[in-house]
Design a protein around this motif. Structure first.
Motif, PDB file in Angstrom:
ATOM      1  N   UNK A 166       0.810  -1.225   0.000  1.00 17.16           N
ATOM      2  CA  UNK A 166       0.000   0.000   0.000  1.00 17.16           C
ATOM      3  C   UNK A 166       0.841   1.273   0.000  1.00 17.16           C
ATOM      4  N   UNK A 167       2.143   1.140   0.204  1.00 12.57           N
ATOM      5  CA  UNK A 167       2.969   2.327   0.444  1.00 12.57           C
ATOM      6  C   UNK A 167       3.119   3.214  -0.783  1.00 12.57           C
ATOM      7  N   UNK A 168       3.267   2.617  -1.939  1.00  9.89           N
ATOM      8  CA  UNK A 168       3.434   3.419  -3.157  1.00  9.89           C
ATOM      9  C   UNK A 168       2.200   4.288  -3.394  1.00  9.89           C
ATOM     10  N   UNK A 169       1.016   3.725  -3.167  1.00  7.03           N
ATOM     11  CA  UNK A 169      -0.213   4.489  -3.347  1.00  7.03           C
ATOM     12  C   UNK A 169      -0.317   5.634  -2.369  1.00  7.03           C
ATOM     13  N   UNK A 170       0.084   5.399  -1.122  1.00  8.92           N
ATOM     14  CA  UNK A 170       0.041   6.463  -0.118  1.00  8.92           C
ATOM     15  C   UNK A 170       0.992   7.600  -0.474  1.00  8.92           C
ATOM     16  N   UNK A 171       2.173   7.250  -0.942  1.00 12.67           N
ATOM     17  CA  UNK A 171       3.138   8.284  -1.329  1.00 12.67           C
ATOM     18  C   UNK A 171       2.578   9.171  -2.434  1.00 12.67           C
ATOM     19  N   UNK A 172       1.950   8.549  -3.396  1.00 13.21           N
ATOM     20  CA  UNK A 172       1.418   9.299  -4.537  1.00 13.21           C
ATOM     21  C   UNK A 172       0.329  10.288  -4.101  1.00 13.21           C
ATOM     22  N   UNK A 173      -0.596   9.835  -3.254  1.00 21.10           N
ATOM     23  CA  UNK A 173      -1.694  10.725  -2.883  1.00 21.10           C
ATOM     24  C   UNK A 173      -1.211  11.890  -2.026  1.00 21.10           C
ATOM     25  N   UNK A 174      -0.218  11.664  -1.170  1.00 18.04           N
ATOM     26  CA  UNK A 174       0.314  12.755  -0.349  1.00 18.04           C
ATOM     27  C   UNK A 174       1.030  13.774  -1.224  1.00 18.04           C
ATOM     28  N   UNK A 175       1.819  13.302  -2.184  1.00 23.84           N
ATOM     29  CA  UNK A 175       2.509  14.216  -3.096  1.00 23.84           C
ATOM     30  C   UNK A 175       1.518  15.135  -3.796  1.00 23.84           C
ATOM     31  N   UNK A 176       0.399  14.587  -4.237  1.00 22.64           N
ATOM     32  CA  UNK A 176      -0.577  15.378  -4.993  1.00 22.64           C
ATOM     33  C   UNK A 176      -1.308  16.364  -4.096  1.00 22.64           C
ATOM     34  N   UNK A 177      -1.557  16.010  -2.836  1.00 24.26           N
ATOM     35  CA  UNK A 177      -2.210  16.934  -1.900  1.00 24.26           C
ATOM     36  C   UNK A 177      -1.405  18.229  -1.782  1.00 24.26           C
ATOM     37  N   UNK A 178      -0.076  18.116  -1.764  1.00 24.42           N
ATOM     38  CA  UNK A 178       0.773  19.295  -1.591  1.00 24.42           C
ATOM     39  C   UNK A 178       1.142  19.974  -2.911  1.00 24.42           C
ATOM     40  N   UNK A 179       0.808  19.360  -4.027  1.00 25.67           N
ATOM     41  CA  UNK A 179       1.103  19.955  -5.328  1.00 25.67           C
ATOM     42  C   UNK A 179      -0.012  20.923  -5.688  1.00 25.67           C
ATOM     43  N   UNK A 180       0.195  22.203  -5.403  1.00 30.79           N
ATOM     44  CA  UNK A 180      -0.856  23.202  -5.617  1.00 30.79           C
ATOM     45  C   UNK A 180      -0.964  23.641  -7.070  1.00 30.79           C
ATOM     46  N   UNK A 181      -0.147  23.044  -7.951  1.00 28.02           N
ATOM     47  CA  UNK A 181      -0.277  23.341  -9.378  1.00 28.02           C
ATOM     48  C   UNK A 181      -1.141  22.299 -10.089  1.00 28.02           C
ATOM     49  N   UNK A 188      -9.368  16.294  -7.356  1.00 27.25           N
ATOM     50  CA  UNK A 188     -10.568  15.583  -6.933  1.00 27.25           C
ATOM     51  C   UNK A 188     -10.360  14.064  -7.020  1.00 27.25           C
ATOM     52  N   UNK A 189      -9.739  13.613  -8.096  1.00 29.22           N
ATOM     53  CA  UNK A 189      -9.467  12.183  -8.247  1.00 29.22           C
ATOM     54  C   UNK A 189      -8.501  11.702  -7.170  1.00 29.22           C
ATOM     55  N   UNK A 190      -7.531  12.541  -6.820  1.00 32.20           N
ATOM     56  CA  UNK A 190      -6.568  12.178  -5.789  1.00 32.20           C
ATOM     57  C   UNK A 190      -7.245  12.033  -4.433  1.00 32.20           C
ATOM     58  N   UNK A 244       2.197  14.384   8.817  1.00 36.69           N
ATOM     59  CA  UNK A 244       3.380  13.692   9.299  1.00 36.69           C
ATOM     60  C   UNK A 244       4.406  13.353   8.243  1.00 36.69           C
ATOM     61  N   UNK A 245       4.048  13.497   6.968  1.00 36.00           N
ATOM     62  CA  UNK A 245       5.003  13.112   5.925  1.00 36.00           C
ATOM     63  C   UNK A 245       5.691  14.318   5.300  1.00 36.00           C
ATOM     64  N   UNK A 246       4.938  15.071   4.502  1.00 41.24           N
ATOM     65  CA  UNK A 246       5.545  16.150   3.721  1.00 41.24           C
ATOM     66  C   UNK A 246       6.253  17.171   4.593  1.00 41.24           C
ATOM     67  N   UNK A 247       5.686  17.466   5.764  1.00 38.62           N
ATOM     68  CA  UNK A 247       6.295  18.458   6.642  1.00 38.62           C
ATOM     69  C   UNK A 247       7.675  18.001   7.116  1.00 38.62           C
ATOM     70  N   UNK A 248       7.796  16.723   7.465  1.00 32.43           N
ATOM     71  CA  UNK A 248       9.086  16.222   7.931  1.00 32.43           C
ATOM     72  C   UNK A 248      10.090  16.124   6.787  1.00 32.43           C
ATOM     73  N   UNK A 249       9.602  15.777   5.592  1.00 35.10           N
ATOM     74  CA  UNK A 249      10.474  15.773   4.408  1.00 35.10           C
ATOM     75  C   UNK A 249      11.098  17.152   4.220  1.00 35.10           C
TER      76      UNK A 249
END
Length: 412
Positions: A166-181, A188-190, A244-249
């Protein structure tokens, strides 16, 4: 607010700190335009922001207190909708917030955090082995992608009890949440993907509980507050994952950058004159990992002296701007200095919404930085630091990549 000229925020985050300086020059609060034409009052002065973060006249619940939300003026595909639509302690107000935070905190205790230290050290050591292999194979390593990005996701996935599959899917959705472009359709799909993944995780843990935070949150109960609903469990997982993810990155990214561009301060830490915790706290002030955090709302008119934020208007916390406020940190606020002695900042929020995961973020960062610089004492950027490219986001304050040469491996 609709009649006032709005400052249009740069969604690409090309120069977050210069933008923050312009906001501070504009007054206590400045009307800004977010993606989708949504307006809010950005607050970039540390003193004003700190005051508002503890003001009972400021809410985080759009359903009660954001006029545009209640009047259905926020589009269903608004790119930042997930930030305000979730129903967890992040978007709760008053007694509802106390209930949610109390139940979540029971699964995220200081004891549990401290028990993670050996675990964080093992994950860090494994990742540094992989970094060393990449260095031997390629010469240049992207330290953000290979290390800063990997550590928090490994920690949080183990904390949540997430299967490897499940980890690859979680990484992808978090990346898109922070991608404001991202486009409204993609956002919406994310959001739908995120709900699907975390709903599945919650269902799995209800059926087979484990020694993890997901199970603890599901099982949390109290005489006063009862239990979280199924929907609140999933929305709480969303909060903890994104917080807990993007902020620590970004904290690791900016701290490594600061050390590699301030060798005299790195020498102070290596000599033992200053602890790694000083590096972490100064980084949080100097480059807040989340530049802006959507959203809060005025419960009633709020008079700031030079402007009045009307009841029902949205408020945007400008954490990166507040961290460089000269009125709070002096004339050298724009400089990185681990000897300044100022430990207080707003990067983890303030007041009742102060980040529950702050101790874990600090543990990860101090551990990772110490072990990285001990293992690679000759670590250096592979190109001039002036060529580093910021992420395409006005929320996430980090770099697209951090290309380095590792130099000597002290473990050999």
């Amino acid at each position: 607010m609709d009649q006032l000229q709005a400052y249009v925020l740069d969604v690409d985050g090309t120069d977050i700190q210069a933008e923050g300086a312009r906001l501070r020059e504009g007054g206590s609060a400045v009307v800004v335009e977010l993606p989708g034409g949504v307006r809010a009052w950005a607050v970039g002065h540390a003193g004003t922001l700190k005051s508002l973060l503890t003001d009972s006249r400021v809410s985080k619940d759009p359903r009660q207190h954001w006029a545009a939300w209640k009047e259905d003026r926020i589009a269903a595909d608004w790119p930042l909708r997930l930030w305000v639509s979730v129903q967890n302690m992040f978007t709760a107000y008053g007694s509802d917030h106390r209930r949610l935070r109390s139940l979540v905190a029971s699964g995220f205790t200081a004891k549990r955090t401290m028990e993670l230290k050996p675990w964080v050290e093992r994950i860090t050591a494994t990742l540094l082995d992989e970094v060393a292999s990449l260095g031997r194979a390629n010469g240049v390593v992207d330290l953000r992608g290979a290390f800063a990005y990997q550590l928090p996701v490994e920690v949080i996935c183990r904390l949540f009890g997430v299967d490897d599959s499940q980890r690859a899917g979680l990484r992808k959705v978090v990346d898109t949440v922070f991608d404001t472009t991202t486009t409204p359709e993609a956002a919406q799909a994310n959001a739908e993907d995120m709900y699907r993944i975390l709903t599945g995780l919650a269902e799995q843990k209800r059926a087979q509980p484990g020694d993890d935070v997901t199970s603890a949150i599901i099982q949390a109960d109290s005489v006063r507050f009862g239990r979280l609903t199924d929907a609140e469990v999933v929305d709480t997982l969303i909060l903890m994952l994104t917080a807990g993810h993007e902020t620590t990155v970004n904290l690791l990214d900016q701290a490594m950058t600061a050390m590699l561009t301030h060798p005299e301060q790195l020498a102070l830490v290596r000599s033992g004159e200053r602890p790694w915790s000083d590096v972490v706290e100064e980084t949080l002030r100097w480059q807040a990992p989340v530049a802006y955090l959507p959203l809060r709302y005025a419960v009633t008119d709020i008079d700031l002296g030079d402007v009045v934020i009307p009841e029902g208007d949205a408020i945007l916390a400008a954490y990166a701007a507040a961290g460089r406020d000269e009125a709070e940190y002096g004339e050298t606020a724009g400089e990185f200095d681990i000897t300044r002695g100022v430990k207080q900042h707003l990067a983890f929020g303030h007041g009742i919404h102060h980040c529950l995961g702050a101790p874990l973020a600090r543990l990860e960062a101090t551990t990772a930085l110490r072990m990285l610089f001990e293992r690679f004492p000759e670590l250096a950027f592979a190109q001039p630091s002036t060529r580093l490219v910021p992420m395409s986001s006005f929320l996430s304050n980090g770099h697209a990549e951090l290309p380095v040469r590792l130099g000597r491996d002290a473990s050999l």
